[in-house]
Design an enzyme around this catalytic site. Sequence first.
Site, PDB file in Angstrom:
ATOM      1  N   ASP A  50      27.366  36.292  46.924  1.00 14.66           N
ATOM      2  CA  ASP A  50      28.056  36.932  45.812  1.00 14.66           C
ATOM      3  C   ASP A  50      29.557  36.887  46.086  1.00 14.66           C
ATOM      4  O   ASP A  50      30.015  37.301  47.146  1.00 14.66           O
ATOM      5  CB  ASP A  50      27.604  38.395  45.691  1.00 14.66           C
ATOM      6  CG  ASP A  50      28.388  39.127  44.628  1.00 14.66           C
ATOM      7  OD1 ASP A  50      27.952  39.114  43.468  1.00 14.66           O
ATOM      8  OD2 ASP A  50      29.437  39.725  44.963  1.00 14.66           O
ATOM      9  N   TYR A  55      38.479  38.041  44.429  1.00 10.72           N
ATOM     10  CA  TYR A  55      38.332  38.393  45.850  1.00 10.72           C
ATOM     11  C   TYR A  55      39.147  37.451  46.745  1.00 10.72           C
ATOM     12  O   TYR A  55      39.485  37.802  47.863  1.00 10.72           O
ATOM     13  CB  TYR A  55      36.877  38.293  46.303  1.00 10.72           C
ATOM     14  CG  TYR A  55      35.906  39.251  45.678  1.00 10.72           C
ATOM     15  CD1 TYR A  55      36.304  40.314  44.880  1.00 10.72           C
ATOM     16  CD2 TYR A  55      34.548  39.079  45.900  1.00 10.72           C
ATOM     17  CE1 TYR A  55      35.381  41.170  44.312  1.00 10.72           C
ATOM     18  CE2 TYR A  55      33.614  39.935  45.343  1.00 10.72           C
ATOM     19  CZ  TYR A  55      34.035  40.981  44.543  1.00 10.72           C
ATOM     20  OH  TYR A  55      33.106  41.821  43.998  1.00 10.72           O
ATOM     21  N   LYS A  84      32.178  36.097  39.428  1.00 13.19           N
ATOM     22  CA  LYS A  84      32.498  37.022  38.350  1.00 13.19           C
ATOM     23  C   LYS A  84      33.818  36.675  37.671  1.00 13.19           C
ATOM     24  O   LYS A  84      34.755  36.243  38.329  1.00 13.19           O
ATOM     25  CB  LYS A  84      32.571  38.448  38.902  1.00 13.19           C
ATOM     26  CG  LYS A  84      31.288  38.901  39.556  1.00 13.19           C
ATOM     27  CD  LYS A  84      31.492  40.207  40.302  1.00 13.19           C
ATOM     28  CE  LYS A  84      30.425  40.431  41.335  1.00 13.19           C
ATOM     29  NZ  LYS A  84      30.676  39.693  42.572  1.00 13.19           N
ATOM     30  N   HIS A 117      33.191  40.860  35.526  1.00 14.78           N
ATOM     31  CA  HIS A 117      33.387  41.764  36.658  1.00 14.78           C
ATOM     32  C   HIS A 117      33.430  43.220  36.220  1.00 14.78           C
ATOM     33  O   HIS A 117      32.709  44.057  36.736  1.00 14.78           O
ATOM     34  CB  HIS A 117      34.665  41.400  37.422  1.00 14.78           C
ATOM     35  CG  HIS A 117      34.641  41.848  38.838  1.00 14.78           C
ATOM     36  ND1 HIS A 117      34.806  40.988  39.884  1.00 14.78           N
ATOM     37  CD2 HIS A 117      34.469  43.061  39.391  1.00 14.78           C
ATOM     38  CE1 HIS A 117      34.724  41.647  41.023  1.00 14.78           C
ATOM     39  NE2 HIS A 117      34.524  42.917  40.745  1.00 14.78           N
TER      40      HIS A 117
END
Length: 158
Positions: A50, A55, A84, A117
């Site tokens: 994931d 990120y 996401k 997200h």
Amino acid sequence: MSKTVPIGNASGIIPVVGLGTWTVFGQQGNSDEVERATLAAIDAGYRHIDCAWNYGTQPGVGKALEAKIKEGVIKREDMFLTTKLWDTHHNPCLVIEELRDSLRQLKTDYVDLFLIHWPTALKDQDMSGETICPLDENGKGIPADHKLEDVWKMDTKP
């Protein structure tokens, strides 16, 4: 092989345990750290990874996937990749651009799950990643007026 569950209304399965690549308290792991963690997870039997565009971990994940595929440890179809859509890319004309950027970083031609997200849109931003959360003069996020139901219209026009 890790335990899996069927995906409702689709053909396929999703591993119930996966490696999350978000890092704690806003501290991003560098690409080498993320790559090493992903390599170790794959060696330990993880088949679900994931990640998310914001990120900053997708390049490390992509390097690890590429290495394990080249080694013959896994095939791409053995893995379940989730990423996401970030809040600054809810504009339908930015969705496909972010997806393509994620695919490039992950060194793959598809992801298994592409989620929104958060259901809140922030001011449109480019793919540079220089501004993850645009803030106003009071330190509050600058919202954008994109309807959630319009996000997946993915306007592919330039």
